[in-house]
Design an enzyme around this catalytic site. Structure first.
Site, PDB file in Angstrom:
ATOM      1  N   SER A 194      31.371  33.361  32.159  1.00 35.58           N
ATOM      2  CA  SER A 194      32.061  32.963  33.390  1.00 35.58           C
ATOM      3  C   SER A 194      31.051  32.446  34.405  1.00 35.58           C
ATOM      4  CB  SER A 194      32.840  34.151  33.959  1.00 35.58           C
ATOM      5  OG  SER A 194      33.454  33.750  35.162  1.00 35.58           O
ATOM      6  N   HIS A 249      33.726  29.373  31.090  1.00 34.52           N
ATOM      7  CA  HIS A 249      34.911  29.763  31.859  1.00 34.52           C
ATOM      8  C   HIS A 249      34.649  29.447  33.339  1.00 34.52           C
ATOM      9  CE1 HIS A 249      38.471  32.336  32.618  1.00 34.52           C
ATOM     10  NE2 HIS A 249      37.801  32.761  33.683  1.00 34.52           N
ATOM     11  N   ASP A 298      36.053  29.630  37.152  1.00 35.28           N
ATOM     12  CA  ASP A 298      37.006  30.312  38.041  1.00 35.28           C
ATOM     13  C   ASP A 298      37.191  29.561  39.347  1.00 35.28           C
ATOM     14  OD1 ASP A 298      37.604  32.767  36.597  1.00 35.28           O
ATOM     15  OD2 ASP A 298      35.508  33.308  36.939  1.00 35.28           O
ATOM     16  N   MET A 344      39.058  29.569  42.858  1.00 37.81           N
ATOM     17  CA  MET A 344      39.776  30.499  43.753  1.00 37.81           C
ATOM     18  C   MET A 344      40.001  29.831  45.111  1.00 37.81           C
ATOM     19  SD  MET A 344      37.570  33.940  43.181  1.00 37.81           S
ATOM     20  CE  MET A 344      36.983  34.416  41.567  1.00 37.81           C
ATOM     21  N   HIS A 402      40.111  28.326  34.878  1.00 33.74           N
ATOM     22  CA  HIS A 402      41.008  29.417  35.268  1.00 33.74           C
ATOM     23  C   HIS A 402      41.363  29.236  36.742  1.00 33.74           C
ATOM     24  CE1 HIS A 402      41.339  34.105  35.873  1.00 33.74           C
ATOM     25  NE2 HIS A 402      42.509  33.491  36.013  1.00 33.74           N
ATOM     26  N   MET A 409      42.887  30.314  39.956  1.00 30.44           N
ATOM     27  CA  MET A 409      43.424  31.449  40.726  1.00 30.44           C
ATOM     28  C   MET A 409      43.801  30.917  42.095  1.00 30.44           C
ATOM     29  SD  MET A 409      40.726  34.303  39.498  1.00 30.44           S
ATOM     30  CE  MET A 409      39.624  33.045  38.909  1.00 30.44           C
ATOM     31  N   MET A 418      44.348  39.492  32.417  1.00 31.87           N
ATOM     32  CA  MET A 418      43.313  39.945  33.362  1.00 31.87           C
ATOM     33  C   MET A 418      43.102  41.442  33.185  1.00 31.87           C
ATOM     34  SD  MET A 418      42.225  37.288  34.965  1.00 31.87           S
ATOM     35  CE  MET A 418      41.056  38.227  35.936  1.00 31.87           C
ATOM     36  N   ASP A 427      39.824  38.714  30.451  1.00 33.10           N
ATOM     37  CA  ASP A 427      38.898  38.351  31.528  1.00 33.10           C
ATOM     38  C   ASP A 427      38.724  39.515  32.496  1.00 33.10           C
ATOM     39  OD1 ASP A 427      37.433  37.022  33.463  1.00 33.10           O
ATOM     40  OD2 ASP A 427      39.040  35.628  34.020  1.00 33.10           O
TER      41      ASP A 427
HETATM   42  C1  DX5 Z   1      37.547  37.375  38.146  1.00 31.65           C
HETATM   43  C2  DX5 Z   1      37.259  36.173  37.298  1.00 31.65           C
HETATM   44  C3  DX5 Z   1      36.392  36.470  36.146  1.00 31.65           C
HETATM   45  C4  DX5 Z   1      35.009  36.984  36.483  1.00 31.65           C
HETATM   46  C5  DX5 Z   1      34.584  37.925  35.372  1.00 31.65           C
HETATM   47  O1  DX5 Z   1      38.574  37.113  38.995  1.00 31.65           O
HETATM   48  O2  DX5 Z   1      38.444  35.607  36.813  1.00 31.65           O
HETATM   49  O3  DX5 Z   1      36.292  35.359  35.254  1.00 31.65           O
HETATM   50  O4  DX5 Z   1      34.071  35.966  36.655  1.00 31.65           O
HETATM   51  O5  DX5 Z   1      33.415  38.552  35.748  1.00 31.65           O
HETATM   52  P1  DX5 Z   1      32.888  39.889  35.064  1.00 31.65           P
HETATM   53  O6  DX5 Z   1      32.689  39.574  33.612  1.00 31.65           O
HETATM   54  O7  DX5 Z   1      31.603  40.131  35.796  1.00 31.65           O
HETATM   55  O8  DX5 Z   1      33.922  40.942  35.280  1.00 31.65           O
HETATM   56 ZN    ZN Z   2      38.334  34.069  35.213  1.00 32.95          ZN
END
Ligand code: DX5
Ligand code: ZN
Length: 220
Positions: free
Chosen positions: A11, A36, A38, A40, A68, A70, A142, A180
């Site tokens: 990630s 991956h 993220d 947000m 991903h 969010m 999740m 994840d």
């Molecule tokens: C959290 C993200 C994850 C995050 C995972 O909201 O969607 O992808 O980066 O990080 P770790 O592996 O550190 O929990």
């Molecule tokens: Zn993620």
């Protein structure tokens, strides 16, 4: 029986952004299956990460880009995401207000030739994604509350993965199960045993001395 294929997706959220190019090359050299990414928005989750400038900066690296989202109202931004070469777009079930909109979004993503996933937060039941599962490429479970890296794995994800595995296998669906949040070598084993196909790991991989070995360790 042949050994099941497990994919690992570091990630990017946990990368050192002073050295984005170096981090991307490290991921690729470590033979990660996917990266991956993220996105947000500070509304859907209580944090803001990055979006289009980063998607654009990494769009030409030779690795499967797993985006991903969010964010609230993914419809509003989907075209701009699509412009940046994603190999998979996953949006959150909770971020789209109606079943017909969810169907429309899946179709829109597929019409652009891109695989599509739906993600569910820890408090959301897998029942919510079942009406769409035959059309999905991925269900992203999740195992932490979305928004931050480095959180502790929530065991409640295990049963969800087991139930999804049974449903997918008994109906011959092609959908992959991605997990994840809080993945390390101990939790990886649990989710693989439960039936997961794709493991996202941020802190565990980016903090490792040797990412290639750490990825192998997760697949064991
Ligand atoms: C959290 C993200 C994850 C995050 C995972 O909201 O969607 O992808 O980066 O990080 P770790 O592996 O550190 O929990
Ligand atoms: Zn993620």
């Amino acid at each position: 029986m042949a050994k099941k294929i497990i994919r690992v997706a570091p990630s990017l959220l946990a990368a050192d952004f002073r050295f984005l190019d170096k981090e991307m090359k490290r991921v690729i050299k470590s033979r990660a299956d996917w990266i991956h990414i993220d996105v947000m928005d500070g509304h859907f989750v209580p944090n803001i990460s990055f979006a289009f400038p980063i998607l654009e900066a990494i769009k030409d690296y030779m690795i499967f880009k797993d985006v991903h989202l969010m964010i609230d109202d993914p419809f509003k931004y989907i075209e701009k995401v699509i412009e940046n070469n994603p190999d998979l777009i996953t949006f959150h079930y909770e971020a789209v207000k109606s079943k017909s909109k969810i169907k429309k979004l899946i179709n829109l993503i597929h019409d652009n030739g891109i695989p599509c996933g739906i993600s569910i937060k820890p408090e959301t039941s897998i029942d919510e994604v079942l009406p769409f599962i035959k059309d999905l490429d991925v269900v992203l479970v999740m195992s932490v509350n979305p928004g931050f890296g480095g959180q502790k794995f929530m065991d409640s994800a295990i049963n969800k993965i087991k139930e999804l595995r049974t449903i997918i296998d008994s109906n011959d669906y092609e959908c992959l199960i991605e997990v994840d949040g809080g993945i390390n070598k101990d939790t990886a084993k649990k989710v693989i045993d439960a039936g997961a196909d794709v493991l996202v790991a941020g802190s565990y991989l980016f903090k490792s001395e040797n990412m290639k070995e750490a990825i192998k360790e997760l697949k064991k």
